[in-house]
Design an enzyme around this catalytic site. Sequence first.
Site, short mmCIF file in Angstrom:
data_model
loop_
_atom_site.label_atom_id
_atom_site.label_comp_id
_atom_site.label_asym_id
_atom_site.label_seq_id
_atom_site.Cartn_x
_atom_site.Cartn_y
_atom_site.Cartn_z
CG ASN A 1 -1.85 1.14 1.32
OD1 ASN A 1 -1.82 2.03 0.48
ND2 ASN A 1 -2.68 1.15 2.35
CE LYS B 1 -0.71 -0.01 6.94
NZ LYS B 1 -2.12 0.27 6.97
NE ARG C 1 -6.34 1.45 0.09
CZ ARG C 1 -6.40 2.55 0.81
NH1 ARG C 1 -5.34 2.99 1.45
NH2 ARG C 1 -7.52 3.22 0.92
CG HIS D 1 -13.80 2.35 7.11
ND1 HIS D 1 -13.03 1.22 6.97
CD2 HIS D 1 -12.93 3.37 7.25
CE1 HIS D 1 -11.76 1.54 7.04
NE2 HIS D 1 -11.66 2.85 7.20
NE ARG E 1 -9.73 12.64 3.67
CZ ARG E 1 -9.78 11.33 3.47
NH1 ARG E 1 -10.78 10.79 2.81
NH2 ARG E 1 -8.82 10.55 3.92
CG ASP F 1 -6.00 10.89 17.49
OD1 ASP F 1 -5.13 10.23 16.91
OD2 ASP F 1 -6.74 10.43 18.38
CB ILE G 1 -13.52 6.26 15.32
CG1 ILE G 1 -12.40 7.30 15.14
CG2 ILE G 1 -14.63 6.79 16.21
CD1 ILE G 1 -12.82 8.56 14.40
CD GLU H 1 -9.17 -0.94 4.61
OE1 GLU H 1 -8.67 -0.55 5.69
OE2 GLU H 1 -9.46 -0.18 3.69
P1 ADP Z 1 -6.81 5.51 9.10
O1 ADP Z 1 -6.50 4.06 8.80
O2 ADP Z 1 -7.93 6.09 8.29
O3 ADP Z 1 -5.62 6.40 9.19
P2 ADP Z 1 -7.65 4.45 11.68
O4 ADP Z 1 -8.64 3.42 11.22
O5 ADP Z 1 -6.37 3.96 12.23
O6 ADP Z 1 -7.43 5.56 10.58
O7 ADP Z 1 -8.40 5.34 12.79
C1 ADP Z 1 -7.76 6.43 13.38
C2 ADP Z 1 -8.77 7.10 14.28
O8 ADP Z 1 -9.18 6.16 15.29
C3 ADP Z 1 -8.20 8.31 15.01
O9 ADP Z 1 -9.14 9.36 15.01
C4 ADP Z 1 -8.03 7.78 16.42
O10 ADP Z 1 -8.15 8.78 17.38
C5 ADP Z 1 -9.22 6.84 16.51
N1 ADP Z 1 -9.08 5.94 17.66
C6 ADP Z 1 -8.18 4.97 17.88
N2 ADP Z 1 -8.34 4.44 19.11
C7 ADP Z 1 -9.37 5.12 19.69
C8 ADP Z 1 -10.02 5.07 20.96
N3 ADP Z 1 -9.64 4.21 21.89
N4 ADP Z 1 -11.05 5.93 21.19
C9 ADP Z 1 -11.43 6.82 20.26
N5 ADP Z 1 -10.86 6.91 19.04
C10 ADP Z 1 -9.84 6.08 18.76
#
Ligand code: ADP
Length: 407
Positions: free
Chosen positions: A7, A14, A91, A208, A241, A283, A332, A386
Amino acid sequence: MLVLVINCGSSSVKYNLIETEGETEVCSGIVERIGAVTSIVKHQPNNESVRKESKVILNHSEALQEIMNFLLSPGNHIISSPDDIKAVGHRVVHGGEMFKDSVLIDDVVKDAIEQAFDLAPLHNPPNLKGIEAAEERLPDIPHVAVFDTAFHHSLPPYAYLYGIPNRLYRRHKIRKYGFHGTSHYYVSRQYYKLSQKSKNQTSVITCHLGNGASIAAIKGGESVDTSMGFTPLSGLVMGTRSGDLDPSILFYIMEKEELSLNALHAMLNRHSGLLGLSGYAADMRDLISEAKNGDRRCQQAIDVFCYNIKKYIGTYMAVMNGCDAIIFTAGIGENSPQIRKKSVEGMENLGIVIDDERNEKAVNRKIEKISSDSSVVDILVIPTNEELVIAIDAAKIATASNQSPWV
Ligand code: ADP
């Protein structure tokens, strides 16, 4: 079959090495900050602790070389020859209108990925770079492209056309494409397996929720609508976004703030969403903790995020005449009971009732049902994978190149 999943971003590669029969990950890692003064290299073999190093890695080809060197290093006991890897799954974010399935990569496919550069300028160019770099390092095995857009190819025209002059669709292919297809596909399939319901008679809404976030309506196993559109900018409010907004706002702020097109693009993609609303962070963990400390804007950002999820769930229930399950996934969705609860609360009249205790406990990256026994609609947390979808597709196509795994 051992499959290498790649990816590529503009400055990162990655990877995951996956044994597809046992669905196990043998090694994973990332090369970040490619082309910077020092790059960061992380490898995690066999679920051991992460090994991190700083190195000079000038381009994607060198990043692939670094990955192969690590996999082949005798002390790491991962593979003993490049021949152990039987296929590479790539990907690719945008398949345009052309790809409704994953495909074996050849020159025609590479040309088509290039033709979609305009549609995904941030993603498709590095994806193609990654393909070329991997082909250079592993020239004798099949390389397969798996598209984020492919699963949404089943959208009917009334769902993918925008209310703009039709010639713009004909000339420039302006339509809804949808993204995160491999994730929506994976979690919906996990639900069919778990519930033992036939996919033909099942409607699910998959949420998602990561830094990027999208929702899909999946009826009879096919995506019938999704929140992201022509690009991954539309739909839900995301980390940085904006998600959906009234298009007139763009002209208005361009004039009022004297913004160029580039500045507008940056504002909507990198300075909006949760970050823009809160003025504090993109975040979700940071926002939750600051909101607890009483920060009003952080709380508002969370409120807007969850309200939009709820609106899409309601919309897709209307689209599918109800649904059997709502599934939460990604960072999340898998980890935040608070966001899940807020996104579906007050929907009892639609048959959606969350169980607080089950919801609170579902934070361990396992499949968990979090709806109450009285809920008509199942609510589940299903961790996404994925990379596994990409690996399995690549393995299937590598062994029977004309067989589509997406039916
Ligand atoms: P991407 O792959 O799109 O970069 P992820 O699927 O890894 O993103 O998700 C990142 C998001 O998940 C961030 O906003 C992070 O704060 C949130 N996240 C991870 N753990 C927690 C948690 N314990 N509580 C709330 N949000 C979380």
